[in-house]
Every structure is written in structure tokens, then in C-alpha cells.
Scaffold this motif. Structure first.
Motif, short mmCIF file in Angstrom:
data_model
loop_
_atom_site.label_atom_id
_atom_site.label_comp_id
_atom_site.label_asym_id
_atom_site.label_seq_id
_atom_site.Cartn_x
_atom_site.Cartn_y
_atom_site.Cartn_z
N UNK A 1 -0.82 2.41 5.39
CA UNK A 1 -0.40 3.11 4.18
C UNK A 1 -0.10 2.11 3.08
N UNK A 2 -1.12 1.80 2.30
CA UNK A 2 -0.91 0.82 1.23
C UNK A 2 0.11 1.33 0.23
N UNK A 3 0.13 2.62 -0.04
CA UNK A 3 1.07 3.18 -1.00
C UNK A 3 2.51 2.88 -0.58
N UNK A 4 2.82 3.06 0.71
CA UNK A 4 4.16 2.76 1.20
C UNK A 4 4.49 1.28 1.06
N UNK A 5 3.48 0.47 1.30
CA UNK A 5 3.67 -0.97 1.17
C UNK A 5 4.09 -1.29 -0.27
N UNK A 6 3.48 -0.59 -1.20
CA UNK A 6 3.81 -0.85 -2.61
C UNK A 6 5.18 -0.30 -2.97
N UNK A 7 5.62 0.70 -2.24
CA UNK A 7 7.01 1.17 -2.42
C UNK A 7 7.97 0.06 -1.98
N UNK A 8 7.66 -0.55 -0.85
CA UNK A 8 8.48 -1.68 -0.41
C UNK A 8 8.47 -2.79 -1.46
N UNK A 9 7.32 -3.03 -2.02
CA UNK A 9 7.18 -4.10 -3.01
C UNK A 9 8.04 -3.83 -4.25
N UNK A 10 8.20 -2.56 -4.58
CA UNK A 10 8.99 -2.21 -5.75
C UNK A 10 10.48 -2.34 -5.51
N UNK A 11 10.86 -2.64 -4.28
CA UNK A 11 12.25 -2.97 -4.03
C UNK A 11 13.14 -1.79 -3.73
#
Lengths: 258, 258
Positions: free
Chosen positions: A227-237
Motif C-alpha cells: 500500500x504505497x498510499x499508506x506509506x505516504x501517510x507515514x511519510x507525512x508524519x
DNA sequence: CGGTCGCTTGATAATCGTCAATTGATGTGG
DNA sequence: CCACATCAATTGACGATTATCAAGCGACCG
């Protein structure tokens, strides 16, 4: 470290081992000239040291296959991995200033590299300034990346750091031949931790945590991004590492944001 | 940002404003040629922005006097100061790869910079490859420094970070004309914190702590190093920031090590 | 003179490192 | 070929370091 010399007669008769591994943005003429100056290819096993920090800058190296770490050594014994190198990348570019290597270059997995004597590189530069232009661009590119790593190290939480790393690897593997969302890490958890400014244990916990949430699948060093989208949620802090998943609020949060 | 154009007639009659500010290792012939391509000098006040990240790479800048910060901006709004620039340094060297600036360049104090159009720089490079050699060295030098900063950010404690920074500044001021152990910081505590990967408050506490122990004298942004040896003890990682000087064990430790 | 900014200092809490125990994989020598 | 050692990785418990929140103070500017 096994050395395979490339004798001149060999060079003219066979396809060159460095061929097809040089950066794709290099002009064809330069490719050929560079290829001709390659003196040898080297085979290294995991842990073998290609260059020691402080040694004179005699060769430029191109990584043909495998993976490397560049480790900075402080005077007091501190050390930190400042970059990983993947196939197709030049190594040792921070050596131009002092004419000595500034990092240790160590193979992470069995690897092969192509060795270009700097004397030969200088010769090419004499007749064609285009190579020098290219080198400037490569060094500047590494500087740009190093500055991005500074941002990562100085301003991100552990969750953001891992997400940042995984997204970077994902994008690299997408640029590859068969655009995969799976890739293999060439480094240990400890080495990854050193690069990210985290302890081995924290890296391990973060990967486990990501797997629990179904964001990635982790099997040893095989990583698959689900889930790349979730990964980007993590990236957003937004996400933070729970203290042993306290009451599992993290899972709820993940569902909310999905 | 005040702009002073340097018209051709002016150039021939007057001593050039960039003269004496170029790096000392630059060949005399190049100095002159570079000087001739300078188009203008710019005066900036604190907070004024010389370059926005992402803009096309039109000019190379030389800092004549004052101080700058280079701030990396993440897509998500994170930001981090990746380097400070002092008089005599080139700025914008990470722009060669993408032909765009990769950082914001912002004046920390009233500063003057010399602006070199890249077109003119290219022209010089056409006749004389020496300048390109130099640029490669300058970029490689910055890469080397960036890697050292990575070590600092990833592996040092707060006390080591401050000590590292102060020792670096001390050595720079020693290389100066009258080899002082005093210097003035051009940045706020917050900016220094951003660079070191620490909060403003931690920086402030560390400086207070260093002063209590008689290692430095701090007056606003004036710093005087009183005990370089102690600073190097901090750098070696023996000392740690006490939680509001609990029973003052820190002071005892300092005496022991003196 | 009020307001903002830079800086300091204290109290509190969260993140993440350290220590420890366990497991599986790898490799080496008897 | 197996015992043994070593290494990589995982997981838990604990605590230290350092960020965050908050209050106060002096300097500078409009």
C-alpha cells in the motif's frame, strides 16, 4: 577481492564487461572512450573493502552489480553510513577535493565493479571536455542527494525515515526494467539503521509494525510494498511508533486514513 | 535586495568589488576572467531571499560578506538548514545536476554577494578548462562536508553536535587574518538548531551549560572559546546534558576530566 | 508604548536507544 | 556430519535524551 585485468587485445575482441552498465545519460562517444580506459573489473564478496578512507584517489569506480555502502569514519571512532550504492552508480565522487577518498567503500553483497584509473580519465578530459561536464553533474547530483539525507536525518521521525527510505527504493525499482513493487535490500538492519540514524532494533520494530498494518510484506530482506498510499501517510508524519501497540490505536488510525 | 550593476566602463577603471574575495586557490588568470564576467553585486538584508528552491540555475553566487543559510524544503512542508555560508564561499553548487537550485538561499545578516551569470561562466570554460576543474573541486568539497554533516546528524549526541559546530567555527576563525578564538554567530538559536537537528531550547541550554562550566563565554551571538581542550572532551562524547543539573554531578565530572 | 522576536529556563512527556533473552541461519572445525 | 560459535533479526522492558509546552524577560521597531 578477485581482479580481472582487461588486456588491450581482449578489449578489442570481446564485448566489454562495463558495457551496458554506464549511466544512460552519457554521450555514446564518451561511453566508448571511458570503456577503453577501464583497466580491470573486480569481484568482491560481502564485507570486502574496495577503498579505505584517506587513501589517494587513484581510481574512479563504477558499480556493475551488487551493492555497496559508503561509511564515513570520525576521528573519534564514530561512524555512519552516508550512502548506499546500487548498480550503475559511480563511487568515490567526494574524493576530487582532497584527492583522497573520504569514505570507506564496502561491498554489502557479492558485487562487481569496474575500475577506471584517474590518469586515463584525465587523458580523456584533455581532448573532450564533455566528460568533465558529466562528472560535475554526477558530483552535484550526489551533493543534492546528500542534502536531502540531511533533511531526513535532522527533521524526520523514525516512522518518516523508514517510509522515506522505502518510497525511495520503490521508486528506484519502478524505474527498473520490469517496474516491480518488490525489491531486495542488500543491507542488514544494522546498516540500514546506521544510514537512517536509528538503532537496529528500531528499524526492526518499524518493519514489523508496517507489516502488521498490511503496508508492506517483509521476508528477510525481500520487501514488497502493498500500500504505497499508506506509506505516504507515514511519510507525512501522521503515524508514530506505538509503545508495543498500546491498545492498538494505531490500527484504528490506519483504517480511518485508508 | 539592492542591485548594483557593474557596467563595462566601470569595470576597467575601478578595483572590482569581487576582488580579494575569490577563493585563494584559484589561479590568477581565472580570477581575472571570472571577475570580468561578474554582472552585478547584490546587497541583502537579514531574511531576504537570494534564491528560491526550484528556480532555474541562472547564476552562480559568491558571498563577499555576511552570512547565508541554505534551506532544504521537503514536499510535505518539512524544512532543514543544510549548510551555512560564510564570506568567500560559492553558493548554489548543488544546482548543476538538475539545472535548478535545490535549496532556498537566505541572508542571515546584511550581506553582499557577487552574481556570475552561468552563460558567462560557460564562455570562460570554453577557452580554459581550468575553471571547470575548479568547480568540480568545489562541488566535491561541499559533498565531502555534507557527508560529514550526515555523520554529525546521525551519530552524535546533542553535546557532541554543539561541540562539533563550535570547534568547526573556531578552526575557521583561526584560519582568518588575526587568528581569534572569538567569533560572531550570524544565525539565531533556532537556525542553529535546525542545522544541528536540535530544538532551539536544547541549543540554548547547551550553550548555557558550556558557559557554566567555563568552556565558552556566550554573549548574545558573540562566542569566545576559553577551553578548547574541554570542548574536545565534549566532542568525544563523554559529557551529556544533565536534566537541570541534577545535584550538579556534571560539574564534578568536568573537574575530574580537566 | 504595545507588540513581536530572540532567548532563557523550568516542568513534563514522548520517542527512541540500550540491555537482555530468544530464535533461526550460517559457517567452521573436529 | 554434527556440535558449536557467530551473526542477523525479533521482541520486550526500561530509562535516558531530547522535544514540547509554558512562562518570563530584554531588545528592537513601528
Amino acid at each position: 577481492m578477485k581482479r580481472h585485468s582487461i588486456a588491450a587485445p581482449f578489449r578489442s575482441r570481446h564485448p566489454h564487461p562495463c558495457d551496458g552498465h554506464l549511466p544512460s545519460d552519457l554521450e555514446p562517444i564518451l561511453r566508448q572512450r571511458i570503456t577503453e580506459t577501464a583497466e580491470a573489473t573486480l569481484e568482491l564478496n560481502r564485507g570486502e573493502i574496495l577503498v579505505h578512507s584517506g587513501e589517494p584517489f587513484k581510481y574512479l569506480y563504477l558499480l556493475l552489480s551488487g551493492g555497496f555502502k559508503a561509511e564515513e569514519i570520525g576521528e573519534d571512532g564514530l561512524s555512519q553510513i552516508v550512502s548506499f550504492h546500487y548498480a550503475g552508480e559511480f563511487m568515490g565522487l567526494s574524493a576530487f577535493a582532497e584527492q583522497r577518498y573520504m569514505v570507506d567503500l564496502i561491498a554489502l553483497v557479492p558485487s562487481s565493479v569496474c575500475e577506471f584509473p584517474m590518469a586515463g580519465v584525465q587523458t580523456i578530459i584533455q581532448d573532450d571536455r564533455a566528460l568533465l561536464d558529466r562528472l560535475l553533474i554526477y558530483v552535484s547530483d550526489r551533493l543534492m542527494r546528500a542534502e536531502q539525507v540531511q533533511l531526513m536525518l535532522g527533521s524526520m521521525s523514525s516512522t518518516q525515515k523508514i517510509a522515506h527510505f522505502l518510497v525511495d527504493r520503490l521508486e528506484a525499482s519502478r524505474r527498473g526494467a520490469q517496474a516491480e513493487s518488490r525489491f531486495e535490500l542488500p543491507m542488514t538492519r544494522k546498516e540500514l539503521g546506521s544510514y537512517l540514524g536509528l538503532s537496529m532494533e528500531t528499524v526492526s520494530r518499524l518493519l514489523s509494525h508496517l507489516q502488521e498494518q498490511g503496508v508492506v510484506r517483509v521476508d528477510k530482506r525481500q520487501i514488497e510494498i502493498l500500500r504505497e498510499d499508506q506509506l505516504r501517510v507515514w511519510l507525512d508524519g501522521v503515524v508514530s511508533l506505538p509503545a508495543s501497540s498500546r491498545g492498538k490505536p494505531a490500527a484504528k488510525q490506519a483504517l480511518k486514513l485508508a
